[in-house]
Design a protein around this motif. Structure first.
Motif, PDB file in Angstrom:
ATOM      1  N   ASN A 198      18.791  -0.984   3.050  1.00 33.04           N
ATOM      2  CA  ASN A 198      18.411  -1.147   1.646  1.00 33.04           C
ATOM      3  C   ASN A 198      17.182  -2.044   1.509  1.00 33.04           C
ATOM      4  OD1 ASN A 198      20.382   0.490   0.603  1.00 33.04           O
ATOM      5  ND2 ASN A 198      21.823  -1.166   0.191  1.00 33.04           N
ATOM      6  N   GLY A 199      17.118  -3.072   2.351  1.00 30.58           N
ATOM      7  CA  GLY A 199      15.967  -3.954   2.309  1.00 30.58           C
ATOM      8  C   GLY A 199      14.678  -3.240   2.680  1.00 30.58           C
ATOM      9  N   ILE A 200      14.732  -2.390   3.707  1.00 32.48           N
ATOM     10  CA  ILE A 200      13.555  -1.619   4.109  1.00 32.48           C
ATOM     11  C   ILE A 200      13.124  -0.694   2.979  1.00 32.48           C
ATOM     12  CG2 ILE A 200      12.706   0.145   5.712  1.00 32.48           C
ATOM     13  CD1 ILE A 200      14.545  -1.089   7.840  1.00 32.48           C
ATOM     14  N   LEU A 201      14.082  -0.020   2.363  1.00 34.52           N
ATOM     15  CA  LEU A 201      13.762   0.882   1.256  1.00 34.52           C
ATOM     16  C   LEU A 201      13.134   0.114   0.101  1.00 34.52           C
ATOM     17  CD1 LEU A 201      16.971   3.126   1.190  1.00 34.52           C
ATOM     18  CD2 LEU A 201      14.720   3.744   2.055  1.00 34.52           C
ATOM     19  N   ASN A 202      13.717  -1.036  -0.221  1.00 31.74           N
ATOM     20  CA  ASN A 202      13.206  -1.821  -1.343  1.00 31.74           C
ATOM     21  C   ASN A 202      11.785  -2.309  -1.082  1.00 31.74           C
ATOM     22  OD1 ASN A 202      13.928  -3.327  -3.952  1.00 31.74           O
ATOM     23  ND2 ASN A 202      13.216  -4.987  -2.643  1.00 31.74           N
ATOM     24  N   GLU A 203      11.500  -2.673   0.162  1.00 36.39           N
ATOM     25  CA  GLU A 203      10.178  -3.193   0.501  1.00 36.39           C
ATOM     26  C   GLU A 203       9.128  -2.094   0.571  1.00 36.39           C
ATOM     27  OE1 GLU A 203      10.761  -5.182   4.169  1.00 36.39           O
ATOM     28  OE2 GLU A 203      11.430  -7.064   3.265  1.00 36.39           O
ATOM     29  N   THR A 204       9.453  -1.008   1.259  1.00 32.77           N
ATOM     30  CA  THR A 204       8.431  -0.006   1.572  1.00 32.77           C
ATOM     31  C   THR A 204       8.285   1.081   0.524  1.00 32.77           C
ATOM     32  OG1 THR A 204      10.015   1.289   2.877  1.00 32.77           O
ATOM     33  CG2 THR A 204       8.731  -0.399   4.036  1.00 32.77           C
ATOM     34  N   LEU A 205       9.292   1.267  -0.346  1.00 30.70           N
ATOM     35  CA  LEU A 205       9.190   2.301  -1.370  1.00 30.70           C
ATOM     36  C   LEU A 205       8.815   1.733  -2.738  1.00 30.70           C
ATOM     37  CD1 LEU A 205      12.129   4.727  -0.478  1.00 30.70           C
ATOM     38  CD2 LEU A 205       9.744   4.784   0.253  1.00 30.70           C
ATOM     39  N   SER A 206       8.644   0.416  -2.816  1.00 30.04           N
ATOM     40  CA  SER A 206       8.135  -0.157  -4.050  1.00 30.04           C
ATOM     41  C   SER A 206       6.643   0.138  -4.149  1.00 30.04           C
ATOM     42  CB  SER A 206       8.374  -1.669  -4.073  1.00 30.04           C
ATOM     43  OG  SER A 206       7.607  -2.305  -3.069  1.00 30.04           O
ATOM     44  N   VAL A 207       6.097  -0.020  -5.330  1.00 30.53           N
ATOM     45  CA  VAL A 207       4.677   0.277  -5.532  1.00 30.53           C
ATOM     46  C   VAL A 207       3.808  -0.597  -4.631  1.00 30.53           C
ATOM     47  CG1 VAL A 207       2.794   0.250  -7.195  1.00 30.53           C
ATOM     48  CG2 VAL A 207       5.053   1.058  -7.890  1.00 30.53           C
ATOM     49  N   SER A 208       4.057  -1.903  -4.654  1.00 29.10           N
ATOM     50  CA  SER A 208       3.252  -2.820  -3.856  1.00 29.10           C
ATOM     51  C   SER A 208       3.450  -2.570  -2.372  1.00 29.10           C
ATOM     52  CB  SER A 208       3.607  -4.272  -4.197  1.00 29.10           C
ATOM     53  OG  SER A 208       3.377  -4.538  -5.562  1.00 29.10           O
ATOM     54  N   GLY A 209       4.709  -2.335  -1.974  1.00 26.52           N
ATOM     55  CA  GLY A 209       4.985  -2.078  -0.567  1.00 26.52           C
ATOM     56  C   GLY A 209       4.315  -0.812  -0.066  1.00 26.52           C
ATOM     57  N   GLN A 210       4.376   0.251  -0.873  1.00 26.41           N
ATOM     58  CA  GLN A 210       3.740   1.508  -0.472  1.00 26.41           C
ATOM     59  C   GLN A 210       2.227   1.358  -0.352  1.00 26.41           C
ATOM     60  OE1 GLN A 210       4.081   5.141   0.193  1.00 26.41           O
ATOM     61  NE2 GLN A 210       5.662   3.952   1.243  1.00 26.41           N
ATOM     62  N   LEU A 211       1.657   0.580  -1.259  1.00 34.38           N
ATOM     63  CA  LEU A 211       0.211   0.355  -1.192  1.00 34.38           C
ATOM     64  C   LEU A 211      -0.155  -0.339   0.118  1.00 34.38           C
ATOM     65  CD1 LEU A 211      -2.557   0.436  -2.556  1.00 34.38           C
ATOM     66  CD2 LEU A 211      -2.012  -1.757  -3.629  1.00 34.38           C
ATOM     67  N   LEU A 212       0.620  -1.342   0.487  1.00 30.21           N
ATOM     68  CA  LEU A 212       0.361  -2.069   1.725  1.00 30.21           C
ATOM     69  C   LEU A 212       0.538  -1.164   2.943  1.00 30.21           C
ATOM     70  CD1 LEU A 212      -0.393  -5.018   2.414  1.00 30.21           C
ATOM     71  CD2 LEU A 212       2.025  -5.406   2.902  1.00 30.21           C
ATOM     72  N   VAL A 213       1.601  -0.357   2.932  1.00 27.24           N
ATOM     73  CA  VAL A 213       1.855   0.563   4.039  1.00 27.24           C
ATOM     74  C   VAL A 213       0.675   1.503   4.237  1.00 27.24           C
ATOM     75  CG1 VAL A 213       3.285   2.508   4.784  1.00 27.24           C
ATOM     76  CG2 VAL A 213       4.370   0.444   3.900  1.00 27.24           C
ATOM     77  N   LYS A 214       0.187   2.060   3.143  1.00 21.68           N
ATOM     78  CA  LYS A 214      -0.909   3.029   3.232  1.00 21.68           C
ATOM     79  C   LYS A 214      -2.221   2.378   3.651  1.00 21.68           C
ATOM     80  CE  LYS A 214       0.771   6.674   0.156  1.00 21.68           C
ATOM     81  NZ  LYS A 214       2.181   6.370   0.376  1.00 21.68           N
ATOM     82  N   LEU A 215      -2.508   1.203   3.089  1.00 19.00           N
ATOM     83  CA  LEU A 215      -3.776   0.548   3.393  1.00 19.00           C
ATOM     84  C   LEU A 215      -3.855   0.115   4.850  1.00 19.00           C
ATOM     85  CD1 LEU A 215      -4.382  -1.639   0.202  1.00 19.00           C
ATOM     86  CD2 LEU A 215      -5.507   0.496   0.837  1.00 19.00           C
ATOM     87  N   PHE A 216      -2.719  -0.237   5.435  1.00 17.21           N
ATOM     88  CA  PHE A 216      -2.707  -0.662   6.829  1.00 17.21           C
ATOM     89  C   PHE A 216      -2.269   0.450   7.780  1.00 17.21           C
ATOM     90  CE2 PHE A 216      -2.803  -4.705   4.680  1.00 17.21           C
ATOM     91  CZ  PHE A 216      -3.577  -5.502   5.511  1.00 17.21           C
ATOM     92  N   ASN A 217      -2.147   1.674   7.226  1.00 15.51           N
ATOM     93  CA  ASN A 217      -1.838   2.842   8.063  1.00 15.51           C
ATOM     94  C   ASN A 217      -0.553   2.633   8.864  1.00 15.51           C
ATOM     95  OD1 ASN A 217      -2.424   5.453   8.909  1.00 15.51           O
ATOM     96  ND2 ASN A 217      -3.472   4.738  10.755  1.00 15.51           N
TER      97      ASN A 217
END
Length: 611
Positions: A223-242
């Protein structure tokens, strides 16, 4: 509780660390009474459930009892009319038992849903009262798990475990009475195998307990991974850092661990069911053998129908015993869930209104810090001996490098945290003695990271004052320098802002945030890095909104950019948690200290003080 790294996954209690073994939950009288407190409001419905279980259990064994007469009197006695009547009675009794079972199921579901409803409401209310530090130190995924899946699991205890225990005990008792009425010898022989059902249960319960705790910890992680990586800010960070593939791998690993543990937990104890099934088949064989001996060798008056009834009742008896063994394992799992839930309920509310809290008639906005120390952790002080005063209607600016304690000062005023030492007064009263709701109603903070709900501009504004009239919204937006933008939208205040306000620019979101703060009509208005992440044009628009505000009400401006604080009545320069310098912009420049260095670094003399 999470496992420590390096713990070997073996059977039994080896899943737990030494600390977890010491602190593992125990099923105590206090725990059971606490669980019972949630059942107490529904005791009438519970009595009705018991009544339906009793009626259903009695009716459900009637077809088995009637089987003897069907065989002896209907079939062997060749009485067709009696056979039809007995079959119709058996059918009616079965239908009645099933209908009562439907009522029992409805009552169980109703009680379970209402108890989980009560628990969710209580938990949500409790979490809302927790201090801000709780949410900054605890993982969001774990908090959500406690609120959702843990409390949802409680319903299984009500609808399955508790009623299952009652149903199986009553069915077992009724079956035993009926068996002994037929023949005490065969009834006794048929139940001698029952003790063997309980032998493996204790070990299975311990193993499943440990697996349940670890599986729940892995669920928190997922749940923590989902909350971090599927949030708007988290997804932006994931994409920007590939990092898409890395996060997918991290999720798959955690998900695999959770699934593996879930499978092991659900399979725990299944091996001993094979033994139980074997024992269960021995009982009917013993009845046929001993019943045959009694009829053939000793001329007993037992009939074929009697033996058939005993075999049928035996199956009715062994089924509850088998279920009770499984229920014991489920009971342990339910206790683990309750323990996790109560762990959160027992968290102390460190920041709350005192019983004799003061509620002043009005607020002026005089703030005074007196020798304030503060630390998030005991060995890491943030503020050291901070003292200053802010008079009503005046403004003060706080500048300094990151980590110097600027934002902490703003968080202490509305008691998001409490001071470690010293005191903060609001209109001459220690903030810890003021009513918390009153205090926070009179303090508004505009932060760097503006949070807007996924709704309309109107929805986000009304969050500050739900009953605000249209003219109040317009007035606040004009003061915040955002009304021109809103009026140009096709549907004005009803324009959707998107998730976290992503349909708006940073400057537009920030000005809506200022308007929302103004709707509170606070005595103290705090701008915490309100323009630090914006472009120069957006910063200028916001500055035009801020300047008139700080000239008319008590204000605190916290900033890295010195361009935003030049209009303040006084400037505090923070360094390593202390006030290193203080004075007006001109005075501080003349002093040639740290403020002068900050000024020259940012502007190199390009910016002159405003009149």
């Amino acid at each position: 509780m999470e496992l420590r790294p390096g713990i070997t996954k073996r059977s039994g209690w080896s899943f737990l660390s030494e600390k977890e073994k010491i602190n593992r939950p125990k099923i105590t009288r206090e725990l059971l009474l606490r669980i019972g407190s949630y059942l107490k409001p529904y005791w009438k419905q519970m009595l009705l459930v018991v009544a339906t279980i009793l009626m259903s259990s009695v009716l459900s064994i009637m077809p088995a009892v009637l089987t003897g007469r069907i065989i002896d009197e209907g079939l062997i006695g060749r009485d067709l009319n009696l056979l039809v009547r007995l079959l119709l009675i058996s059918l009616a009794v079965t239908l009645g038992a099933n209908l009562i079972g439907v009522l029992e199921s409805y009552l169980n579901t109703w009680i379970g849903q209402h108890i989980t409803y009560d628990m969710r409401n209580s938990m949500y209310r409790h979490l809302q009262s927790m201090p801000h530090q709780f949410f900054t130190t605890n993982h969001p995924g774990e908090i959500i798990t406690r609120m959702t899946s843990d409390i949802s699991g409680v319903q299984q205890l009500i609808t399955g475990t508790l009623t299952g225990i009652l149903s199986n005990i009553i069915t077992l008792g009724v079956s035993l009475v009926a068996m002994y009425q037929k023949n005490w010898i065969l009834a006794t022989i048929s139940i001698i195998i029952v003790p063997f059902f309980t032998l493996p249960t204790k070990r299975v319960g311990k193993a499943r307990w440990s697996l349940t705790r670890e599986a729940q910890a892995r669920n928190d992680e997922v749940n923590g991974i989902l909350n971090e990586t599927l949030s708007v800010s988290g997804q932006l960070l994931v994409k920007l850092f590939n990092r898409e593939e890395a996060e997918i791998t991290r999720y798959e690993v955690a998900n695999h661990q959770m699934i593996r543990l879930n499978i092991r937990e659900r399979m725990a104890g299944r091996w001993f069911r094979v033994i139980l099934g074997t024992f269960a088949s021995i009982g009917p064989m013993l009845i046929y053998l001993v019943g045959g001996l009694l009829i053939i060798r000793y001329g007993s008056d037992l009939s074929v129908g009697d033996i058939t009834v005993l075999v049928a009742l035996l199956s009715r008896m062994y089924s509850p015993v088998n279920s009770l063994m499984g229920i014991q394992v489920d009971w342990i799992r339910s206790m683990a869930l309750f323990t996790r839930i109560f762990e959160y309920f027992d968290l102390p509310v460190d920041i709350a209104s005192d019983q004799n809290a003061v509620v002043p008639h009005s607020a002026q906005g005089n703030i005074n810090f007196s020798h304030v120390d503060f630390a998030y952790e005991p060995d890491r002080p943030i503020l050291r001996d901070v003292s200053f005063s802010l008079e009503s209607g005046k403004s003060i600016a706080i500048v300094g490098p990151s980590g110097s304690g600027k934002s902490t000062i703003s968080n202490l005023i509305p008691r998001l945290y409490d001071v470690s030492k010293g005191s903060i007064t609001f209109d001459g009263i220690d903030v810890r003695k003021l009513d918390l709701g009153w205090l926070r109603q009179n303090v508004a903070i505009v932060t760097q990271e503006t949070y807007l709900f996924n709704g309309t501009i109107r929805d986000n504004l009304l969050y500050a004052k739900p009953m605000a009239m249209e003219d109040e919204l317009v007035s606040a937006c004009i003061k915040a320098n955002i009304y021109d933008f809103i009026s140009k939208q096709p549907i004005g205040f009803d324009t959707l802002v998107g998730n976290r306000g992503l349909k708006l620019s940073g400057g537009e979101k920030q000005r809506i945030s200022i308007a929302r703060a103004l709707l509170k009509d606070p005595a103290v208005l705090i701008f915490d890095e309100a323009t630090s992440s914006l472009d120069s044009i957006s910063e200028q628009l916001i500055q035009k909104a801020i300047d008139p505000l700080i000239s008319t009400r008590t204000s605190i401006i916290i900033a890295h950019r010195l361009s935003t604080i030049l209009a303040a009545d006084e400037i505090l320069v923070m360094k390593e948690g202390r006030i290193a310098e203080r004075g007006t912009h001109t005075d501080l420049l003349e002093a040639g200290g740290g403020y002068t260095e900050l000024y020259e670094t940012q502007f190199s003399g390009a910016l002159e003080p405003r009149e």
